[in-house]
Write an enzyme that holds these catalytic residues in place. Structure first.
Site: not given
Lengths: 341, 341
Positions: A159, A164, A111, A151, A48
């Site tokens: 995770s 990203h 985010h 992913n 962030c």
């Protein structure tokens, strides 16, 4: 009756399991809340704005003012940039020091977003960042192969929630890539043409499995798709390496990839997914028989012992039906998706 | 520093990601309740005694009295037994009718159990049932390849709780199997010996990665294990096909496999797992360069875009540490595990 189909490019057989097949609608996930329910800013998120891991930064776009996309070294890289480059043979065991590049492409300042909800400019910038990464890695003569991927979601292997993607440069050519490339070479030997070009043309003629097409790209579910909604985006222009894509092609790819991700997001209720940019190994980037492309894999089923023991997939969806379903997804008006000005 | 290791048998490179590696203890799952919490009998379970799908039954062991293990045709098979055997070429696309065998091995009468909690007799009978299946499939000259596997738990791909394993007979040799077998042939050409025998002997000499060994088998974590606790059980006697295993070897394998599954169950808190029996294709069952074995894959991590795009694995555990951890698991007294008389 089930059918066993062969993927012409990889020569892999896939079982299309009609006895256990589900209709496309049956893959729609129960709602699990929207990414928009998350805060736009998370004080504990290293991606962030305000929390930037500046020591890990490789570059940002744009270089000054508010960044749109940042490329940072992975804090927990699978491979390390170091000087040692040594192959070892200890008894029968071969290894080499884990040298390579492993970067993160932070795709947005926000985010609480994802590629399907962002304006296309974000994806254009991400793809440009990938190309810049490839140009950087390529300067290192030890790099044999570069791969880009994303992913999306926990079952797809991520995770961190902040959107990203990732870039990895390897000092070896993965065995699987070599095997696929040998098959492409054999096809070129036999027919004097690229197998990916041939498959794309055939899909365009048949139309059954096309999802989206654009000036430069055709997105289709392969005849022998490995899993439900598994999709390829193949450039029309024949070239082996993603870094050969022009600025115009990159922009067009961003539109097509975003369209596909939006169809998956709205049609299937935001499943986890991976996408991968598959490109030639560095030493073969001029090979006439190789062709770069993008593969998108929604995670709507689970692989099991059969796949692990044979390398062969059981697809519980009919590719033609999956394609029709994605083609027919009604997308909301683009302008309502975001609150950018 | 990370390390890139090569699996000598498959020639695949694996990244041992020490920068992101976790200690073996960190893979222990939070408790999710015991299988023993389920009822011993479920009136809706098609595998429970009293609900037997008799129309699907192939055979039972023993043949009379209370069965211990039953083999039934899968109600939703990936492949169908039928008379049509036809390869088709439509344009560039190759396919064949989905012919084959897909059976379920119901491993126990009890609904609330698993291989790690059952007496060894159950696993011996399951392995005997696999061999009987193979003998049946083999009579059909269209069968090219047979594979046996078990999916334990939802993330390993199973939907039915009652303990069961599966047998699949295919009318094609999977591409991945052919590629591996070519590598085995090349090793035999170069060195005049079987690569699996060589790897097993090397592991026995080094001892670092051995988990269990018995009269006929060695269970070890391969030097380039694909994922944490990924384990191979290799027979000492060199033979290509599982159906060549003697009654004595089958009984010994049941002990070793059960010991491994118990170490995983108690050591890691009952994670989902797959095991697979890997054997030669039917036409190569006399091949001197091939060697059957069992692979066990606990599902403690998730594959992501990198694995999909390269076929290459990132292992976040050091094989030597995984092996030591499993070796050192303290197993409860066998007799306390079940209430069989």
């Amino acid at each position: 009756m089930p059918e066993i189909r062969q993927n012409l490019a990889t020569r892999e057989w896939v079982i299309i399991a009609t006895e256990r097949a589900r209709r496309p609608e049956q893959f729609i996930l129960p709602s699990r809340g929207s990414v928009l329910d998350r805060p736009e800013y998370d004080p504990n998120c290293p991606f962030c704005p305000g929390n930037e891991e500046l020591d890990l930064e490789r570059f940002r776009i744009p270089a000054s003012g508010d960044w749109q996309v940042r490329v940072v070294r992975n804090r927990y890289p699978a491979l390390l940039e170091h000087d040692e480059y040594q192959r070892r043979l200890q008894g029968i065991n071969r290894s080499l020091a884990g040298f390579g590049y492993h970067d993160i492409v932070v795709e947005s300042r926000r985010h609480n977003t994802c590629a399907a909800l962002e304006p296309v400019e974000g994806l254009i910038t991400t793809l440009q960042a990938f190309q810049t990464c490839a140009a950087i890695y390529r300067r290192d003569p030890r790099i044999e192969h570069i791969v880009f991927f994303k992913n999306h979601g926990a079952t797809a292997g991520t995770s961190l929630l902040h959107p990203h993607a990732q870039a990895v440069a390897l000092p070896v050519v993965p065995h699987d890539i070599r095997v696929r490339n040998e098959e492409a070479r054999r096809y070129f030997d036999d027919y004097g043409e690229c197998v990916l070009c041939r498959m794309r043309e055939d899909e365009e003629r048949q139309q059954d499995r096309i999802v989206v097409s654009s000036r430069h790209f055709t997105a289709f579910i392969p005849y022998a798709a490995y899993s439900p909604f598994h999709l390829w985006i193949v450039p029309r222009r024949h070239t082996a390496h993603f870094l050969n894509a022009t600025a115009d092609e990159i922009e067009d790819l961003a539109h097509v990839l975003r369209d596909v991700l939006r169809r998956i997001y709205y049609g299937l209720n935001d499943p986890d997914y991976n996408y991968v940019i598959r490109s030639a190994p560095e030493s073969e980037r001029l090979a006439r028989h190789l062709h770069w492309y993008v593969t998108v894999i929604p995670r709507v089923t689970q692989t099991a012992g059969f796949e692990m023991g044979t390398g062969m997939f059981i697809n519980t969806a009919l590719p033609e039906e999956s394609a029709r379903f994605l083609r027919n997804v009604v997308l909301p008006d683009d302008s309502t998706d975001n609150d950018y000005d």
